[in-house]
Each structure stands twice: as C-alpha cells, then as structure tokens.
Design a protein around this motif. Structure first.
Motif, PDB file in Angstrom:
ATOM      1  N   ARG A 169     -11.140  -2.112   3.261  1.00 20.41           N
ATOM      2  CA  ARG A 169     -11.466  -1.318   2.091  1.00 20.41           C
ATOM      3  C   ARG A 169     -10.412  -0.250   1.859  1.00 20.41           C
ATOM      4  NH1 ARG A 169     -16.454  -0.801  -0.014  1.00 20.41           N
ATOM      5  NH2 ARG A 169     -15.219   0.226  -1.635  1.00 20.41           N
ATOM      6  N   GLY A 170     -10.144   0.043   0.569  1.00 21.20           N
ATOM      7  CA  GLY A 170      -9.210   1.090   0.221  1.00 21.20           C
ATOM      8  C   GLY A 170      -9.849   2.459   0.355  1.00 21.20           C
ATOM      9  N   TYR A 171      -9.012   3.450   0.656  1.00 23.62           N
ATOM     10  CA  TYR A 171      -9.485   4.829   0.812  1.00 23.62           C
ATOM     11  C   TYR A 171      -8.963   5.713  -0.310  1.00 23.62           C
ATOM     12  CZ  TYR A 171     -11.474   4.399   5.510  1.00 23.62           C
ATOM     13  OH  TYR A 171     -12.275   4.073   6.577  1.00 23.62           O
ATOM     14  N   LEU A 172      -9.803   6.665  -0.720  1.00 21.56           N
ATOM     15  CA  LEU A 172      -9.380   7.724  -1.622  1.00 21.56           C
ATOM     16  C   LEU A 172      -8.806   8.876  -0.792  1.00 21.56           C
ATOM     17  CD1 LEU A 172     -12.440   7.729  -4.060  1.00 21.56           C
ATOM     18  CD2 LEU A 172     -10.139   6.857  -4.529  1.00 21.56           C
ATOM     19  N   PRO A 173      -8.046   9.779  -1.407  1.00 15.82           N
ATOM     20  CA  PRO A 173      -7.434  10.883  -0.644  1.00 15.82           C
ATOM     21  C   PRO A 173      -8.426  11.776   0.085  1.00 15.82           C
ATOM     22  CG  PRO A 173      -6.398  10.676  -2.790  1.00 15.82           C
ATOM     23  CD  PRO A 173      -7.588   9.770  -2.809  1.00 15.82           C
ATOM     24  N   ASP A 174      -9.701  11.800  -0.361  1.00 16.81           N
ATOM     25  CA  ASP A 174     -10.693  12.652   0.296  1.00 16.81           C
ATOM     26  C   ASP A 174     -11.379  11.963   1.475  1.00 16.81           C
ATOM     27  OD1 ASP A 174     -12.322  10.831  -0.971  1.00 16.81           O
ATOM     28  OD2 ASP A 174     -13.516  12.313  -2.071  1.00 16.81           O
ATOM     29  N   GLY A 175     -10.946  10.738   1.797  1.00 22.26           N
ATOM     30  CA  GLY A 175     -11.520  10.031   2.928  1.00 22.26           C
ATOM     31  C   GLY A 175     -12.703   9.149   2.590  1.00 22.26           C
ATOM     32  N   ARG A 180     -15.935  -0.166  -5.548  1.00 23.18           N
ATOM     33  CA  ARG A 180     -15.614  -1.590  -5.729  1.00 23.18           C
ATOM     34  C   ARG A 180     -15.267  -1.932  -7.174  1.00 23.18           C
ATOM     35  NH1 ARG A 180     -16.860  -5.427  -1.718  1.00 23.18           N
ATOM     36  NH2 ARG A 180     -17.625  -4.505   0.218  1.00 23.18           N
ATOM     37  N   THR A 181     -15.599  -1.062  -8.108  1.00 21.77           N
ATOM     38  CA  THR A 181     -15.269  -1.306  -9.512  1.00 21.77           C
ATOM     39  C   THR A 181     -13.838  -0.908  -9.854  1.00 21.77           C
ATOM     40  OG1 THR A 181     -16.180   0.882 -10.042  1.00 21.77           O
ATOM     41  CG2 THR A 181     -17.657  -1.019 -10.260  1.00 21.77           C
ATOM     42  N   GLN A 182     -13.111  -0.316  -8.906  1.00 21.41           N
ATOM     43  CA  GLN A 182     -11.762   0.168  -9.176  1.00 21.41           C
ATOM     44  C   GLN A 182     -10.713  -0.660  -8.442  1.00 21.41           C
ATOM     45  OE1 GLN A 182     -11.417   4.385  -8.422  1.00 21.41           O
ATOM     46  NE2 GLN A 182     -13.300   4.876  -9.545  1.00 21.41           N
ATOM     47  N   PRO A 183      -9.477  -0.692  -8.964  1.00 20.80           N
ATOM     48  CA  PRO A 183      -8.401  -1.419  -8.290  1.00 20.80           C
ATOM     49  C   PRO A 183      -8.137  -0.862  -6.896  1.00 20.80           C
ATOM     50  CG  PRO A 183      -7.777  -0.830 -10.532  1.00 20.80           C
ATOM     51  CD  PRO A 183      -9.050  -0.091 -10.239  1.00 20.80           C
ATOM     52  N   GLY A 184      -7.800  -1.752  -5.974  1.00 20.62           N
ATOM     53  CA  GLY A 184      -7.479  -1.328  -4.619  1.00 20.62           C
ATOM     54  C   GLY A 184      -8.677  -1.119  -3.724  1.00 20.62           C
ATOM     55  N   ALA A 185      -9.868  -1.503  -4.201  1.00 20.29           N
ATOM     56  CA  ALA A 185     -11.083  -1.274  -3.413  1.00 20.29           C
ATOM     57  C   ALA A 185     -11.167  -2.175  -2.192  1.00 20.29           C
ATOM     58  CB  ALA A 185     -12.311  -1.466  -4.287  1.00 20.29           C
ATOM     59  N   VAL A 186     -10.754  -3.433  -2.362  1.00 19.86           N
ATOM     60  CA  VAL A 186     -10.882  -4.407  -1.281  1.00 19.86           C
ATOM     61  C   VAL A 186      -9.504  -4.988  -0.962  1.00 19.86           C
ATOM     62  CG1 VAL A 186     -12.005  -6.529  -0.509  1.00 19.86           C
ATOM     63  CG2 VAL A 186     -13.223  -4.970  -2.050  1.00 19.86           C
ATOM     64  N   LEU A 187      -9.170  -5.030   0.315  1.00 24.99           N
ATOM     65  CA  LEU A 187      -7.892  -5.573   0.780  1.00 24.99           C
ATOM     66  C   LEU A 187      -8.108  -6.992   1.298  1.00 24.99           C
ATOM     67  CD1 LEU A 187      -6.685  -2.416   2.740  1.00 24.99           C
ATOM     68  CD2 LEU A 187      -6.384  -2.960   0.319  1.00 24.99           C
ATOM     69  N   HIS A 188      -7.087  -7.839   1.129  1.00 25.06           N
ATOM     70  CA  HIS A 188      -7.249  -9.245   1.472  1.00 25.06           C
ATOM     71  C   HIS A 188      -6.181  -9.801   2.419  1.00 25.06           C
ATOM     72  CE1 HIS A 188     -10.382  -9.525  -1.577  1.00 25.06           C
ATOM     73  NE2 HIS A 188      -9.554  -8.984  -2.449  1.00 25.06           N
ATOM     74  N   ASP A 189      -5.046  -9.119   2.580  1.00 24.86           N
ATOM     75  CA  ASP A 189      -3.952  -9.635   3.403  1.00 24.86           C
ATOM     76  C   ASP A 189      -4.235  -9.342   4.878  1.00 24.86           C
ATOM     77  OD1 ASP A 189      -1.496  -9.870   4.868  1.00 24.86           O
ATOM     78  OD2 ASP A 189      -0.406  -9.779   2.971  1.00 24.86           O
ATOM     79  N   PRO A 190      -4.455 -10.371   5.713  1.00 25.39           N
ATOM     80  CA  PRO A 190      -4.807 -10.143   7.117  1.00 25.39           C
ATOM     81  C   PRO A 190      -3.783  -9.306   7.881  1.00 25.39           C
ATOM     82  CG  PRO A 190      -5.225 -12.415   6.522  1.00 25.39           C
ATOM     83  CD  PRO A 190      -4.472 -11.815   5.378  1.00 25.39           C
ATOM     84  N   SER A 191      -2.504  -9.525   7.646  1.00 26.30           N
ATOM     85  CA  SER A 191      -1.490  -8.784   8.391  1.00 26.30           C
ATOM     86  C   SER A 191      -1.454  -7.316   7.969  1.00 26.30           C
ATOM     87  CB  SER A 191      -0.111  -9.421   8.209  1.00 26.30           C
ATOM     88  OG  SER A 191       0.282  -9.413   6.849  1.00 26.30           O
ATOM     89  N   VAL A 192      -1.635  -7.061   6.663  1.00 23.34           N
ATOM     90  CA  VAL A 192      -1.669  -5.679   6.176  1.00 23.34           C
ATOM     91  C   VAL A 192      -2.886  -4.954   6.752  1.00 23.34           C
ATOM     92  CG1 VAL A 192      -2.003  -4.236   4.133  1.00 23.34           C
ATOM     93  CG2 VAL A 192      -0.393  -6.145   4.062  1.00 23.34           C
ATOM     94  N   VAL A 193      -4.033  -5.622   6.704  1.00 24.12           N
ATOM     95  CA  VAL A 193      -5.274  -5.044   7.222  1.00 24.12           C
ATOM     96  C   VAL A 193      -5.123  -4.725   8.704  1.00 24.12           C
ATOM     97  CG1 VAL A 193      -7.663  -5.619   7.815  1.00 24.12           C
ATOM     98  CG2 VAL A 193      -6.811  -6.051   5.495  1.00 24.12           C
ATOM     99  N   ALA A 194      -4.577  -5.683   9.465  1.00 25.41           N
ATOM    100  CA  ALA A 194      -4.444  -5.491  10.908  1.00 25.41           C
ATOM    101  C   ALA A 194      -3.478  -4.364  11.249  1.00 25.41           C
ATOM    102  CB  ALA A 194      -3.984  -6.797  11.554  1.00 25.41           C
ATOM    103  N   ARG A 195      -2.341  -4.321  10.556  1.00 26.80           N
ATOM    104  CA  ARG A 195      -1.343  -3.284  10.859  1.00 26.80           C
ATOM    105  C   ARG A 195      -1.885  -1.891  10.567  1.00 26.80           C
ATOM    106  NH1 ARG A 195       2.363  -6.965   8.556  1.00 26.80           N
ATOM    107  NH2 ARG A 195       2.326  -5.815   6.579  1.00 26.80           N
ATOM    108  N   ARG A 196      -2.646  -1.744   9.487  1.00 27.10           N
ATOM    109  CA  ARG A 196      -3.161  -0.414   9.171  1.00 27.10           C
ATOM    110  C   ARG A 196      -4.208   0.043  10.175  1.00 27.10           C
ATOM    111  NH1 ARG A 196      -5.295   0.995   4.117  1.00 27.10           N
ATOM    112  NH2 ARG A 196      -7.548   0.989   4.229  1.00 27.10           N
TER     113      ARG A 196
END
Length: 254
Positions: A169-175, A180-196
């Motif tokens: 899941r994407g984070y806003l600056p306030d944590g 889910r209605t906004q862009p960047g809410a859900v991440l799908h790339d396994p390598s990106v998810v794992a590295r973060r």
C-alpha cells in the motif's frame, strides 16, 4: 538479528467470490488475519483457513469489520458506539469458537478495511473497538496502523499493542495510507514491494507518494491476500528480508 512478522488478510473467500489463495499464503506468512464473516467469507471457508493456519503454525488474528459484505468492508460507516462494540464482540466470539474447534486460538485482533482506517484517527470508534476487545478477552493483542490513535487508546486501556506497516500500500506524508480511490494506493511490483520493506526494517522509513520518507515503527508487515499477485509479493518480500539477515517470526506466541 532484526525480526519482523509477515501477516495477510485471509478467510475472505466464498463460493460467489474467491479473492485469495489462502493455502499458498499460509506457507509464507507467520500471522493470518482471518475474516469474521461480516465483510467476506463463509463459515466453512473460514474454518478451513483456520485449520490450515493451525497446521502451518501460523498465528491467528481476528479480522472484524463493518457489516458491509456488498462493499467488502471498505466503505466508511458511522455506527453508534454501542452497536459497533456489540458487533465486534459478536465477530470475535464467533472466530474464537471456530478456532478452538480446530485446535487453534485467536491471539490478536486486526480490524479490516474501512473500520481499520477509521479507528486509526477516530477516537470514538476506536474506543468502541477497544472496549469490545477488552470485554471479550483482555489478553488479545491489538494490531493496528503504526501511529494510529487506536493503539494509544488500547495501550491506555491495558491491552498489549503491535504496530504494522503495509508492503503493498502507498503511504501519505503523514503516515496514513493512500485511499484506494486515489492513484498510488496499491503497489503491484514484487521486487519494489520487497525492497521497500527491507529498507523499512533496516532504516525505519518508507517512501511516501510525494517522495518524502515517513518514519514507521512496525512489528508486523501486511501483504494483502486479495491483491493481484499477492502470493508472489509475499514470497519475494520474505525472500529478500531473509536475504538481508532479517528473521521472519510471529509477533505473538503461536
């Protein structure tokens, strides 16, 4: 050695709606947030997931929600406090009974969807949920969003608490999480998810959607079972964490 729990929302399948591969996820994660039936799942399906969790020595958590099957529990609601408390108590009792029937036990509570996000900031609803947990079993651990108000209220009420971060899941600056209605809410790339997530455990921060770093102190990481490619993301996250020398272990005693 650093240690972290991996959890996933499971028990949400029914004949008319299959959203996750519970059997595969239970071979990867160390904790399972099992639906209590209000937002998704069927009694027999929930029981099967609990049985598999016990067989895999995965910690079991209750995943109560608003009474909102039509919208998968993801629509914010404003139930009266006494109604919300009673409905959470009802859900906890049902899941605890099913878990006991298959030789397991519920060790913690992680509310689902809109209820989870609401009690991260809404004190009234947070107090109702905490009151329900205390009334049913004060030994249950409250798992919630890192920095969320519900964790402060739960701790003040004498409950043990644990904070979680979200791998997919994407984070806003306030944590808080990107809606889910906004862009960047859900991440799908396994390598990106794992590295973060490796970066989170090593440095205590996660990158927000605006490019800033947000500090997150978490004892558990969630990979949503109903996300596309969830099993692959969970497996890659576990692989990369372990490759970085990070132990994967439940945050509660199984």
């Amino acid at each position: 050695m650093a240690s972290i729990d991996l959890n996933s929302d499971l028990g949400e399948n029914s004949a008319e709606r299959v959203v996750s591969d519970d059997a595969a996820m239970l071979e990867i994660v160390t904790s399972a947030n099992v639906s209590c039936g209000f937002h998704a799942g069927s009694a027999e399906g929930i029981r099967d997931t609990l049985t598999a969790a016990v067989a895999n020595r995965v910690a079991i958590g209750a995943h109560p929600a608003y009474r909102d099957r039509e919208n998968f529990g993801r629509t914010p609601l404003e139930p009266e406090s006494r109604t919300l408390q009673a409905e959470v108590e009802y859900q906890l009792g049902a899941l605890m009974a099913l878990a006991a029937a298959v030789g397991g036990r519920v060790a913690y509570v992680k509310p689902h969807g809109a209820l989870y996000n609401t009690i991260a900031r809404d004190e009234r609803q947070a107090r109702a949920v905490v009151a329900a947990v205390r009334a049913v079993d004060p030994a249950l651990v409250m798992l919630g969003l890192a920095g969320g108000v519900v964790l402060d209220i739960a701790a003040g009420a004498g409950l043990r608490t644990a904070a979680e971060a979200f791998a997919d899941r994407g984070y806003l600056p306030d944590g808080t999480l990107v809606p889910r209605t906004q862009p960047g809410a859900v991440l799908h790339d396994p390598s990106v998810v794992a590295r973060r997530m490796v970066r989170l455990i090593e440095s205590g921060v996660v990158r927000a959607v605006d490019g800033t770093d947000v500090r997150v102190d978490a004892q558990s990481i969630c990979v949503h079972g109903d996300s596309p490619g969830a099993v692959t993301m969970a497996a890659e996250t576990k692989r990369m964490l372990q490759g970085a020398g990070i132990e994967i272990a439940p945050f509660v005693v199984v």
